[in-house]
Design an enzyme around this catalytic site. Structure first.
Site, PDB file in Angstrom:
ATOM      1  N   GLU A 105       0.836  -1.215   0.000  1.00  0.00           N
ATOM      2  CA  GLU A 105       0.000   0.000   0.000  1.00  0.00           C
ATOM      3  C   GLU A 105       0.869   1.263   0.000  1.00  0.00           C
ATOM      4  O   GLU A 105       0.946   2.019   0.959  1.00  0.00           O
ATOM      5  CB  GLU A 105      -0.984  -0.022   1.166  1.00  0.00           C
ATOM      6  CG  GLU A 105      -2.008  -1.141   1.011  1.00  0.00           C
ATOM      7  CD  GLU A 105      -3.178  -1.062   1.979  1.00  0.00           C
ATOM      8  OE1 GLU A 105      -4.278  -1.509   1.601  1.00  0.00           O
ATOM      9  OE2 GLU A 105      -2.998  -0.558   3.105  1.00  0.00           O
TER      10      GLU A 105
ATOM     11  N   GLU B  59      -5.966  -7.112  -2.213  1.00  0.00           N
ATOM     12  CA  GLU B  59      -6.708  -7.086  -0.955  1.00  0.00           C
ATOM     13  C   GLU B  59      -8.142  -6.660  -1.204  1.00  0.00           C
ATOM     14  O   GLU B  59      -8.394  -5.637  -1.856  1.00  0.00           O
ATOM     15  CB  GLU B  59      -6.082  -6.110   0.049  1.00  0.00           C
ATOM     16  CG  GLU B  59      -4.707  -6.477   0.543  1.00  0.00           C
ATOM     17  CD  GLU B  59      -4.228  -5.547   1.646  1.00  0.00           C
ATOM     18  OE1 GLU B  59      -5.085  -4.952   2.353  1.00  0.00           O
ATOM     19  OE2 GLU B  59      -3.006  -5.402   1.798  1.00  0.00           O
TER      20      GLU B  59
END
Length: 371
Positions: free
Chosen positions: A166, A268
């Site tokens: 991320e 995700e």
């Protein structure tokens, strides 16, 4: 060959577990090629007594259960020196061996931290905290080579690898923060080159959160291109209750795949199957309807996953690689909490696992084979 091997292994597993071998051994033919799950919590869960069951209640190996339901890839995160000793090379090697024996692919997710790295924090490992920048690059490369090299040496090479997790705001702050792109690019390329040195066929993924935010993705990957960042695949997190509408998510997938001529993969995604709590630690998502029309029920969870999978499948040119569910095996096992330094912490996520509070596989997994 991989699917044939998986089918043979499933038949063998059925003989020893009493489970029927009729379940799918891979995604539906119309699904994207990768139907995966992050199982980073599995090793610690099992060590603390975690139990996983087929839908009929019979106990089994979590990877065998997920594989029999059609999942064909696992994702495993790597921390450098976490306080609890989990999510390190040791566990990655062990779980990778089990997954590969079942014909599953492997995505390794390097956080380059001793704990969670995400848009709000990208903390250096304690051992790297005072390194000059050139030595920091060397540490990234050495750590990447070490883990991936060990996987290759045991015959379970990584199929894909994330250089960072991320990365909206960069990594290894402050050196590789978003406002110092020359450093950020150098760190990412150090990881990329180390991965390719171990195996040129391993696909390098760069992963951002906020999967419906097209402005973010254009800014980030345009800037990465301007600084010569090397990678193969664009990875996205998409949690519908945080990241925007399904329509915006689909549009972003289509745009970035075309704009950068790269395949995309959702590394995700999740949705709650209940609002209840199983470990005494407040859940992160508690709404009865986290996204309009998709309640916190097993049916709502499955319906949301169908939408996410369909969005990836719709990407033109075969550039929609697939979906990983996060975090499939993180059930409410005492001691397996979110904070590696605090054994008393709970996980706040057990209401979004792929196993229910009775430890049984949820019907959501059928989505991965029947979408």
């Amino acid at each position: 060959m991989r699917r044939i091997l998986a089918a043979l292994l499933l038949c063998a597993a059925a003989l020893t577990t009493g489970q029927p071998a009729h379940a799918a051994t891979g995604p539906h033919p119309d699904s994207p090629p990768i139907m995966g799950a992050d199982v980073s919590s599995l090793a610690k869960s099992e060590a603390l007594g975690g139990v996983y069951r087929y839908e009929n209640g019979r106990r089994g190996d979590a990877l065998a259960i997920l594989g029999s339901a059609g999942l064909n890839y696992v994702r495993l995160k790597v921390w450098v020196n976490p306080a609890d000793g989990y999510n390190t090379k040791t566990q990655v090697l062990a779980v990778a061996k089990r997954a590969k024996a079942r014909g599953m692919g492997l995505l390794v997710d390097f956080h380059y931290s001793d704990s969670w790295a995400d848009p709000g924090k990208q903390n250096k490992p304690a051992a790297w905290a005072d390194l000059p920048f050139e030595e920091l690059k060397q540490a990234v490369a050495a750590h990447t080579r070490d883990v991936l090299g060990a996987l290759k040496a045991q015959g379970t090479p990584a199929d894909m690898v994330q250089i960072g997790n991320e990365l909206n705001g960069g990594l290894l702050w402050p050196d590789g923060r978003w406002d110092n792109w020359p450093n950020l690019a150098a760190l990412l390329n150090a990881g990329h080159d180390a991965a390719k040195e171990v195996s040129s066929s391993t696909k390098v993924v760069l992963h951002l959160a906020d999967g419906a935010d097209n402005d973010l993705y254009r800014w980030w990957f345009d800037t990465a291109a301007a600084h010569g960042v090397r990678y193969d695949v664009i990875g996205l997190s998409y949690y519908s209750y945080w990241h925007g509408t399904l329509e915006a998510f689909r549009a972003n997938l289509h745009d970035v795949a075309a704009r950068y001529a790269k395949p995309v993969v959702v590394v995700e995604t999740a949705h709650p199957f209940t609002t209840a709590d199983d470990d005494g630690w407040e859940n992160i998502v508690t709404s009865a309807e986290p996204y309009p029309g998709y309640p916190a029920t097993p049916e709502g969870q499955a319906a949301m996953m169908r939408q996410v999978i369909e969005a990836v499948r719709s990407v033109p040119g075969g550039r929609g690689l697939g979906v990983f569910y996060w975090e499939a095996t993180w059930t409410g096992v005492p001691g397996n909490g979110w904070d590696p330094a605090d054994p008393s912490s709970g996980n706040g996520w057990e209401n979004q696992a792929l196993f229910g509070f009775d430890d049984r596989l949820l019907p959501t997994v059928r989505t991965f084979t029947r979408s």
